[in-house]
Enzyme design. Structure first.
Site, PDB file in Angstrom:
ATOM      1  N   CYS A 146       0.804  -1.233   0.000  1.00  0.00           N
ATOM      2  CA  CYS A 146       0.000   0.000   0.000  1.00  0.00           C
ATOM      3  C   CYS A 146       0.836   1.282   0.000  1.00  0.00           C
ATOM      4  CB  CYS A 146      -0.981  -0.014   1.163  1.00  0.00           C
ATOM      5  SG  CYS A 146      -0.255  -0.563   2.710  1.00  0.00           S
ATOM      6  N   HIS A 239      -2.020   6.904   3.533  1.00  0.00           N
ATOM      7  CA  HIS A 239      -0.584   6.818   3.819  1.00  0.00           C
ATOM      8  C   HIS A 239       0.135   8.012   3.182  1.00  0.00           C
ATOM      9  CE1 HIS A 239      -1.312   2.932   5.366  1.00  0.00           C
ATOM     10  NE2 HIS A 239      -0.679   2.168   4.494  1.00  0.00           N
TER      11      HIS A 239
HETATM   12  P1  NAP Z   1      -8.110  -8.005   7.787  1.00  0.00           P
HETATM   13  O1  NAP Z   1      -8.961  -6.804   7.999  1.00  0.00           O
HETATM   14  O2  NAP Z   1      -7.477  -8.625   8.989  1.00  0.00           O
HETATM   15  O3  NAP Z   1      -8.981  -9.112   7.000  1.00  0.00           O
HETATM   16  C1  NAP Z   1      -8.506 -10.425   6.816  1.00  0.00           C
HETATM   17  C2  NAP Z   1      -9.505 -11.246   6.014  1.00  0.00           C
HETATM   18  O4  NAP Z   1      -8.949 -12.553   5.799  1.00  0.00           O
HETATM   19  C3  NAP Z   1     -10.835 -11.476   6.703  1.00  0.00           C
HETATM   20  O5  NAP Z   1     -11.845 -11.629   5.734  1.00  0.00           O
HETATM   21  C4  NAP Z   1     -10.630 -12.807   7.437  1.00  0.00           C
HETATM   22  O6  NAP Z   1     -11.827 -13.544   7.616  1.00  0.00           O
HETATM   23  C5  NAP Z   1      -9.780 -13.554   6.416  1.00  0.00           C
HETATM   24  N1  NAP Z   1      -8.930 -14.554   7.069  1.00  0.00           N
HETATM   25  C6  NAP Z   1      -8.141 -14.400   8.157  1.00  0.00           C
HETATM   26  N2  NAP Z   1      -7.512 -15.564   8.454  1.00  0.00           N
HETATM   27  C7  NAP Z   1      -7.919 -16.463   7.532  1.00  0.00           C
HETATM   28  C8  NAP Z   1      -7.660 -17.852   7.311  1.00  0.00           C
HETATM   29  N3  NAP Z   1      -6.814 -18.540   8.101  1.00  0.00           N
HETATM   30  N4  NAP Z   1      -8.265 -18.468   6.270  1.00  0.00           N
HETATM   31  C9  NAP Z   1      -9.107 -17.787   5.459  1.00  0.00           C
HETATM   32  N5  NAP Z   1      -9.416 -16.473   5.632  1.00  0.00           N
HETATM   33  C10 NAP Z   1      -8.827 -15.826   6.638  1.00  0.00           C
HETATM   34  O7  NAP Z   1      -6.891  -7.681   6.804  1.00  0.00           O
HETATM   35  P2  NAP Z   1      -6.811  -6.618   5.564  1.00  0.00           P
HETATM   36  O8  NAP Z   1      -6.289  -5.319   6.055  1.00  0.00           O
HETATM   37  O9  NAP Z   1      -8.095  -6.641   4.822  1.00  0.00           O
HETATM   38  O10 NAP Z   1      -5.616  -7.229   4.695  1.00  0.00           O
HETATM   39  C11 NAP Z   1      -5.808  -8.334   3.840  1.00  0.00           C
HETATM   40  C12 NAP Z   1      -4.574  -8.509   2.958  1.00  0.00           C
HETATM   41  O11 NAP Z   1      -4.388  -7.348   2.160  1.00  0.00           O
HETATM   42  C13 NAP Z   1      -3.267  -8.712   3.738  1.00  0.00           C
HETATM   43  O12 NAP Z   1      -2.429  -9.593   3.020  1.00  0.00           O
HETATM   44  C14 NAP Z   1      -2.692  -7.309   3.765  1.00  0.00           C
HETATM   45  O13 NAP Z   1      -1.282  -7.311   3.925  1.00  0.00           O
HETATM   46  C15 NAP Z   1      -3.096  -6.803   2.386  1.00  0.00           C
HETATM   47  N6  NAP Z   1      -3.186  -5.342   2.254  1.00  0.00           N
HETATM   48  C16 NAP Z   1      -3.878  -4.596   3.171  1.00  0.00           C
HETATM   49  C17 NAP Z   1      -3.954  -3.204   2.995  1.00  0.00           C
HETATM   50  C18 NAP Z   1      -4.671  -2.298   3.962  1.00  0.00           C
HETATM   51  O14 NAP Z   1      -4.595  -1.060   3.783  1.00  0.00           O
HETATM   52  N7  NAP Z   1      -5.389  -2.812   4.970  1.00  0.00           N
HETATM   53  C19 NAP Z   1      -3.350  -2.621   1.892  1.00  0.00           C
HETATM   54  C20 NAP Z   1      -2.673  -3.424   0.957  1.00  0.00           C
HETATM   55  C21 NAP Z   1      -2.605  -4.778   1.165  1.00  0.00           C
HETATM   56  P3  NAP Z   1     -12.654 -13.543   9.016  1.00  0.00           P
HETATM   57  O15 NAP Z   1     -13.395 -12.236   9.085  1.00  0.00           O
HETATM   58  O16 NAP Z   1     -13.555 -14.713   8.836  1.00  0.00           O
HETATM   59  O17 NAP Z   1     -11.649 -13.708  10.115  1.00  0.00           O
END
Ligand code: NAP
Length: 348
Positions: A146, A239
Site C-alpha cells: 500500500c 498513507h
Molecule cells: P483483515 O482486515 O485482517 O482481514 C482479513 C480477512 O482474511 C478477513 O476476511 C478474514 O476472515 C480472512 N482470514 C483471516 N484468516 C484467515 C484464514 N486462516 N483463512 C481464510 N481467511 C482468513 O486484513 P486486511 O487489512 O483486509 O488485509 C488483507 C490482505 O491485504 C493482507 O495480506 C494485507 O497485507 C493486504 N493489504 C492490506 C492493505 C490495507 O490497507 N489494509 C493494503 C494493501 C494490502 P474472518 O473475518 O472470517 O476472520
C-alpha cells in the site's frame, strides 16, 4: 451488471469490504462468491461481516453464503485479500485450478512469473503472462504494498524523464493499513510507532521491481538504491511518504512539478472504469498533501504530490499521499483487472 464473475477471498476484512463497496456498481464485474476464515464460513455475508465502511452492506451480497477460500468457487476471477501467512498456497491452488487471481497479499509479489503491476507504470510487465494467455490457464497478478504503489507511481515520471540514482523515503502510515482490529488503541493513541513488520523491505524491493525492465522474459530490477523507514501514525486512512530523490541528471523543481502533473498512462488512454482522470495531482499549497483532505482525490485512486523542492542532501524532495485501501489495495487490484480485461487476459 458486469459480465465477469468475481470471487473475493478475505471478503469480511478491511480490504474485502472495500472491494465490495467499489464493485457494487461496477460495469464489468459482478461479485458471485465470497470466502473468509472458518469463523465466517457457512453464514450469509451480512451476518458474518462486521461492516465498518460508511453505508450499508451492498444488497447484492447480503445473502451470499461465505465459503472456504478453496477452489472451486462460482466465479471466473478471484480477488484475494487474505492475510499473507495464508494467502500464498491458497492463491497457488486457485491459479493451478485455472482461476485468474488478482492479489493484494505480499506472498507472490516477487515471483518471477507474477507481474507486480501498476497499470500506469509497468503495463509491459503483463508480458510475463503471455504463455497463460495462449493456453487460457490460470495466473496470479499482484498489486504492490500500500505504500509502494504511491511511491513507485510518483517516481515513474521522474525515472522516465530524468533517470533516478537513489531514493530515501520515510512513510507515515494509517491505522487501517494494519487491517482490523489492527494496532491496539492504547498503542497508537497519542503515539507514533516506528515499526511496521516487513514494510521497509517490501518498499525497497517492490519499488525496484516495478520500475525495472523486462529482460528475456524476466524483470530486471531498477539499479538505483531505495532506502525506507516506516511509521504507523494515528490516522484512520491515507498513507503519506516523504521522498528524497537523487536524479540522474540536473533538473529544476519546476521540471519535476511538470513531470508529475502531466503524467498519464494506459488506464487513462483506455478510459478504464476505475482510472482517475489524473494519476498524480500536484498541490502547491505549503501544507498539502494531508491525509484527511487528500486521500479521496480521484475517488481514492489519485496520488497527491506536494512540497516539491530542492534537497540539500539528495537533490530533490517531495511528499506523496494516497488512500491505502483504495489505490493501495482494492482499487489497485480492480484497476489491474480492468487492464487485464481490456488486454484480453480475462476472456470468459
Ligand atoms: P483483515 O482486515 O485482517 O482481514 C482479513 C480477512 O482474511 C478477513 O476476511 C478474514 O476472515 C480472512 N482470514 C483471516 N484468516 C484467515 C484464514 N486462516 N483463512 C481464510 N481467511 C482468513 O486484513 P486486511 O487489512 O483486509 O488485509 C488483507 C490482505 O491485504 C493482507 O495480506 C494485507 O497485507 C493486504 N493489504 C492490506 C492493505 C490495507 O490497507 N489494509 C493494503 C494493501 C494490502 P474472518 O473475518 O472470517 O476472520
Amino acid at each position: 451488471m458486469g459480465t465477469v464473475r468475481v470471487g473475493i477471498l478475505g471478503a469480511t476484512g478491511t480490504v474485502g469490504q472495500r472491494f465490495l463497496q467499489l464493485l457494487e456498481q461496477h460495469p464489468q464485474f459482478t461479485v458471485t462468491a465470497l470466502a473468509a476464515s472458518d469463523r465466517s464460513q457457512g453464514r450469509p455475508y451480512a451476518e458474518a461481516c462486521a461492516w465498518r465502511l460508511p453505508g450499508a452492506v451492498p444488497d447484492a451480497v447480503r445473502g451470499l453464503v461465505v465459503q472456504a477460500p478453496e477452489p472451486p468457487l462460482d466465479c471466473d476471477v478471484v480477488f484475494s485479500s487474505l492475510p499473507s501467512d495464508v494467502a500464498g498456497p491458497v492463491e497457488t491452488r486457485f491459479a493451478r485450478a485455472g482461476y485468474r487471481v488478482l492479489t493484494n497479499s505480499s506472498s507472490h509479489r516477487m515471483d518471477d512469473a507474477v507481474p507486480l503491476l501498476i497499470p500506469e507504470v509497468n503495463p509491459d510487465h503483463l508480458a510475463l503472462l503471455d504463455a497463460c494467455k495462449q493456453t487460457g490457464g490460470g495466473f496470479i497478478v499482484a498489486n504492490p504494498n500500500c505504500s509502494t504503489v504511491m511511491i513507485a507511481l510518483a517516481l515513474a515520471p521522474l525515472a522516465a524523464r530524468f533517470g533516478i540514482a537513489a531514493v530515501a523515503v520515510t512513510t507515515l502510515q494509517a491505522i487501517s493499513g494494519a487491517g482490523y482490529p489492527g494496532v491496539a488503541s492504547l498503542d497508537i493513541t497519542d503515539n507514533v510507532v516506528p515499526f511496521i513488520p516487513e514494510e521497509e523491505e517490501k518498499i525497497e524491493r517492490e519499488t525496484r521491481r516495478i520500475l525495472g525492465s523486462l529482460d528475456a522474459g524476466r524483470v530486471a530490477p531498477a539499479s538505483f538504491a531505495v532506502s525506507a523507514q516506516c511509521h504507523r501514525v494515528n490516522v484512520v486512512d491515507g498513507h503519506l511518504a516523504a521522498v528524497r530523490v537523487k536524479l540522474a541528471r540536473a533538473a529544476d523543481p519546476a521540471e519535476l512539478r511538470e513531470a508529475f502533473a502531466s503524467f498519464t498512462g494506459l488506464p487513462q488512454e483506455l478510459r478504464l472504469p476505475s482510472a482517475p482522470a489524473r494519476p498524480i495531482l500536484v498541490r502547491d499549497e505549503p501544507d498539502r498533501p494531508q491525509p484527511r483532505l487528500d486521500r479521496d482525490a480521484g475517488r481514492g485512486m489519485s496520488v497527491t504530490v506536494g512540497r516539491i523542492a530542492r534537497d540539500t542532501v539528495l537533490g530533490h524532495h517531495f511528499v506523496a499521499l494516497s488512500h491505502n485501501t483504495i489505490r493501495g489495495a482494492a482499487g489497485a487490484a480492480i484497476l489491474n483487472a480492468e487492464l487485464l480485461l481490456a488486454r484480453g487476459y480475462l476472456k470468459v
